[in-house]
Design a protein around this motif. Structure first.
Motif, PDB file in Angstrom:
ATOM      1  N   PRO A 192     -38.680 -24.736 -48.816  1.00 23.50           N
ATOM      2  CA  PRO A 192     -37.941 -23.511 -49.127  1.00 23.50           C
ATOM      3  C   PRO A 192     -36.494 -23.801 -49.521  1.00 23.50           C
ATOM      4  O   PRO A 192     -35.878 -24.759 -49.047  1.00 23.50           O
ATOM      5  CB  PRO A 192     -37.983 -22.726 -47.807  1.00 23.50           C
ATOM      6  CG  PRO A 192     -39.077 -23.342 -46.999  1.00 23.50           C
ATOM      7  CD  PRO A 192     -39.102 -24.777 -47.404  1.00 23.50           C
ATOM      8  N   GLY A 193     -35.980 -22.900 -50.383  1.00 23.86           N
ATOM      9  CA  GLY A 193     -34.537 -22.861 -50.614  1.00 23.86           C
ATOM     10  C   GLY A 193     -33.902 -22.032 -49.516  1.00 23.86           C
ATOM     11  O   GLY A 193     -34.409 -21.964 -48.401  1.00 23.86           O
ATOM     12  N   PHE A 194     -32.797 -21.365 -49.828  1.00 28.25           N
ATOM     13  CA  PHE A 194     -32.106 -20.565 -48.809  1.00 28.25           C
ATOM     14  C   PHE A 194     -32.879 -19.274 -48.547  1.00 28.25           C
ATOM     15  O   PHE A 194     -33.124 -18.496 -49.465  1.00 28.25           O
ATOM     16  CB  PHE A 194     -30.686 -20.221 -49.249  1.00 28.25           C
ATOM     17  CG  PHE A 194     -29.847 -21.429 -49.530  1.00 28.25           C
ATOM     18  CD1 PHE A 194     -29.510 -22.319 -48.520  1.00 28.25           C
ATOM     19  CD2 PHE A 194     -29.399 -21.688 -50.812  1.00 28.25           C
ATOM     20  CE1 PHE A 194     -28.745 -23.435 -48.780  1.00 28.25           C
ATOM     21  CE2 PHE A 194     -28.624 -22.801 -51.082  1.00 28.25           C
ATOM     22  CZ  PHE A 194     -28.302 -23.683 -50.069  1.00 28.25           C
ATOM     23  N   ILE A 195     -33.248 -19.079 -47.270  1.00 27.74           N
ATOM     24  CA  ILE A 195     -34.045 -17.911 -46.867  1.00 27.74           C
ATOM     25  C   ILE A 195     -33.252 -17.143 -45.804  1.00 27.74           C
ATOM     26  O   ILE A 195     -32.625 -17.757 -44.931  1.00 27.74           O
ATOM     27  CB  ILE A 195     -35.403 -18.357 -46.264  1.00 27.74           C
ATOM     28  CG1 ILE A 195     -36.128 -19.378 -47.174  1.00 27.74           C
ATOM     29  CG2 ILE A 195     -36.295 -17.154 -45.952  1.00 27.74           C
ATOM     30  CD1 ILE A 195     -36.537 -18.883 -48.536  1.00 27.74           C
ATOM     31  N   TYR A 196     -33.297 -15.819 -45.870  1.00 26.91           N
ATOM     32  CA  TYR A 196     -32.604 -14.993 -44.867  1.00 26.91           C
ATOM     33  C   TYR A 196     -33.347 -15.070 -43.537  1.00 26.91           C
ATOM     34  O   TYR A 196     -34.382 -14.416 -43.365  1.00 26.91           O
ATOM     35  CB  TYR A 196     -32.571 -13.528 -45.307  1.00 26.91           C
ATOM     36  CG  TYR A 196     -31.583 -13.217 -46.396  1.00 26.91           C
ATOM     37  CD1 TYR A 196     -30.221 -13.074 -46.115  1.00 26.91           C
ATOM     38  CD2 TYR A 196     -32.012 -13.041 -47.709  1.00 26.91           C
ATOM     39  CE1 TYR A 196     -29.314 -12.771 -47.118  1.00 26.91           C
ATOM     40  CE2 TYR A 196     -31.109 -12.727 -48.716  1.00 26.91           C
ATOM     41  CZ  TYR A 196     -29.767 -12.593 -48.411  1.00 26.91           C
ATOM     42  OH  TYR A 196     -28.875 -12.295 -49.407  1.00 26.91           O
ATOM     43  N   GLU A 217     -28.790 -20.738 -56.699  1.00 30.35           N
ATOM     44  CA  GLU A 217     -30.204 -20.431 -56.938  1.00 30.35           C
ATOM     45  C   GLU A 217     -30.370 -19.861 -58.350  1.00 30.35           C
ATOM     46  O   GLU A 217     -29.781 -18.823 -58.665  1.00 30.35           O
ATOM     47  CB  GLU A 217     -30.694 -19.355 -55.934  1.00 30.35           C
ATOM     48  CG  GLU A 217     -30.606 -19.761 -54.470  1.00 30.35           C
ATOM     49  CD  GLU A 217     -31.803 -20.574 -54.009  1.00 30.35           C
ATOM     50  OE1 GLU A 217     -32.616 -20.977 -54.865  1.00 30.35           O
ATOM     51  OE2 GLU A 217     -31.909 -20.782 -52.795  1.00 30.35           O
ATOM     52  N   PRO A 218     -31.166 -20.482 -59.227  1.00 31.98           N
ATOM     53  CA  PRO A 218     -31.379 -19.921 -60.566  1.00 31.98           C
ATOM     54  C   PRO A 218     -31.827 -18.462 -60.562  1.00 31.98           C
ATOM     55  O   PRO A 218     -31.476 -17.710 -61.469  1.00 31.98           O
ATOM     56  CB  PRO A 218     -32.446 -20.842 -61.165  1.00 31.98           C
ATOM     57  CG  PRO A 218     -32.178 -22.157 -60.521  1.00 31.98           C
ATOM     58  CD  PRO A 218     -31.768 -21.813 -59.105  1.00 31.98           C
ATOM     59  N   ALA A 247     -45.638 -31.337 -51.960  1.00 31.21           N
ATOM     60  CA  ALA A 247     -44.428 -30.737 -51.390  1.00 31.21           C
ATOM     61  C   ALA A 247     -44.006 -29.650 -52.367  1.00 31.21           C
ATOM     62  O   ALA A 247     -43.434 -29.935 -53.422  1.00 31.21           O
ATOM     63  CB  ALA A 247     -43.341 -31.788 -51.229  1.00 31.21           C
ATOM     64  N   LEU A 248     -44.340 -28.400 -52.032  1.00 34.78           N
ATOM     65  CA  LEU A 248     -44.178 -27.278 -52.969  1.00 34.78           C
ATOM     66  C   LEU A 248     -42.834 -26.579 -52.757  1.00 34.78           C
ATOM     67  O   LEU A 248     -42.605 -25.983 -51.699  1.00 34.78           O
ATOM     68  CB  LEU A 248     -45.323 -26.277 -52.738  1.00 34.78           C
ATOM     69  CG  LEU A 248     -45.278 -24.991 -53.561  1.00 34.78           C
ATOM     70  CD1 LEU A 248     -45.514 -25.276 -55.043  1.00 34.78           C
ATOM     71  CD2 LEU A 248     -46.302 -23.991 -53.041  1.00 34.78           C
ATOM     72  N   GLY A 253     -35.982 -21.741 -57.794  1.00 34.37           N
ATOM     73  CA  GLY A 253     -35.636 -22.642 -58.893  1.00 34.37           C
ATOM     74  C   GLY A 253     -34.586 -23.688 -58.550  1.00 34.37           C
ATOM     75  O   GLY A 253     -34.218 -24.510 -59.408  1.00 34.37           O
ATOM     76  N   TYR A 254     -34.140 -23.729 -57.298  1.00 32.91           N
ATOM     77  CA  TYR A 254     -33.034 -24.637 -56.914  1.00 32.91           C
ATOM     78  C   TYR A 254     -33.281 -26.071 -57.368  1.00 32.91           C
ATOM     79  O   TYR A 254     -32.408 -26.705 -57.955  1.00 32.91           O
ATOM     80  CB  TYR A 254     -32.867 -24.580 -55.397  1.00 32.91           C
ATOM     81  CG  TYR A 254     -31.708 -25.386 -54.852  1.00 32.91           C
ATOM     82  CD1 TYR A 254     -30.528 -24.744 -54.461  1.00 32.91           C
ATOM     83  CD2 TYR A 254     -31.782 -26.770 -54.704  1.00 32.91           C
ATOM     84  CE1 TYR A 254     -29.465 -25.470 -53.952  1.00 32.91           C
ATOM     85  CE2 TYR A 254     -30.713 -27.493 -54.200  1.00 32.91           C
ATOM     86  CZ  TYR A 254     -29.564 -26.841 -53.820  1.00 32.91           C
ATOM     87  OH  TYR A 254     -28.513 -27.570 -53.321  1.00 32.91           O
TER      88      TYR A 254
END
Ligand code: NAP
Length: 257
Positions: A192-196, A217-218, A247-248, A253-254
């Motif tokens: 994951p990228g940045f998640i709340y 983040e794109p 590794a998904l 889009g980061y």
């Protein structure tokens, strides 16, 4: 209720908060019997009770993933209750931002590596032993964009144990996937990228940090725990029957930059 996990038994660690809580809820809604693991009993007992009230089959299981005895106990509790374990999702994780202030860098390093990397290994060790006996299963590990790439210089110090812990999870995923594929066990990772969630709260509550993270983040925004849970559902379900060792990124889009 949907049924992509009908007749499946799942164990989700870190299920008291954030991505793990969202994953447990989605898996239950998709028909799985779900064991909710976490360090503290209270949040998972509340979450399991709420899921059960909605008609789901759920069980709260307090335990520390850094303890081999606890990891084995959690897996055994699930298999005793429901006779098998088809899915393990390793969501328990910590960030060095929340290390006790009195700790030195070495204690923080050991803690972050222990929860994220050793915890993922221990849970997987005991769950895949059971899966091997029953003829198959699926494991989904929570890595991170920072398991794939280093942090930008304004954001990281180069001394942070989180990226190496998450990078280790990707190598563990691939190594276990290679070894256990012949037993019908698929093992994949999400990045994951940045998640709340609680984990990013000190950053997202600061408007300057939030703007900087959004700019990285794109897609121009942070993700929601449910968006990661849906990717976990895909990898855990039979829809991903020919996918193992990946590794998904789930990162807006980061890592495409
Ligand atoms: P979260 O909301 O902080 O949830 C993590 C959960 O793990 C908490 O309930 C925590 O309990 C539990 N936990 C901590 N140490 C444990 C231990 N030793 N044994 C059992 N449970 C333990 O974090 P999240 O954002 O949902 O993160 C879930 C996973 O996704 C983590 O592996 C994280 O590194 C990864 N991830 C998150 C993001 C993000 O932006 N949020 C991005 C990439 C990857 P306590 O609250 O009691 O400590």
């Amino acid at each position: 209720m949907a049924d992509r996990l009908r007749n499946k038994v799942a164990l989700v660690t870190g299920a008291g908060s954030g991505i793990g809580a969202a994953t447990a809820a989605l898996f239950a809604a998709e028909g799985a019997a779900v064991g909710l693991g976490d360090r503290n009993a209270e949040p998972i007992e509340k979450h399991a009770a709420a899921l059960a009230a909605g008609g789901a089959t759920a069980l709260a299981l307090a335990g520390d993933v850094t303890s081999a005895a606890d990891a084995e106990r959690l897996v055994e509790a699930v298999t005793e209750r429901w006779g098998r374990i088809d899915i393990l999702v390793n969501c328990a994780g910590v960030t060095p931002r929340y290390a006790p202030p009195e700790w030195d860098y070495e204690q923080t390093w050991d803690w972050v590596i222990a929860v994220n990397l050793k915890g993922t290994y221990l849970m997987s060790r005991f769950a895949t032993a059971r899966m091997q006996q029953q003829g198959g299963g699926a494991v989904v590990n929570l890595s991170s964009i920072y398991g794939l790439v280093g942090r930008p210089s304004f954001f990281g110090t180069g001394h942070d144990p989180y990226p190496p812990a998450k990078g280790g999870i990707i190598t563990l995923t691939k190594d276990m996937a290679n070894a256990l594929g012949k037993h019908g066990i698929r093992i994949n990772a999400l990045c994951p990228g940045f998640i709340y969630t609680h984990m990013t709260r000190t950053l997202t509550e600061d408007p300057d940090w939030l703007r900087q993270m959004e700019a990285m983040e794109p897609l121009g925004r942070l993700g929601q725990p449910e968006e990661v849970a849906r990717a976990a559902l895909f990898l855990a379900s039979d829809d991903a029957s020919f996918i193992t060792g990946v590794a998904l990124p789930v990162d807006g889009g980061y890592t495409a930059q």
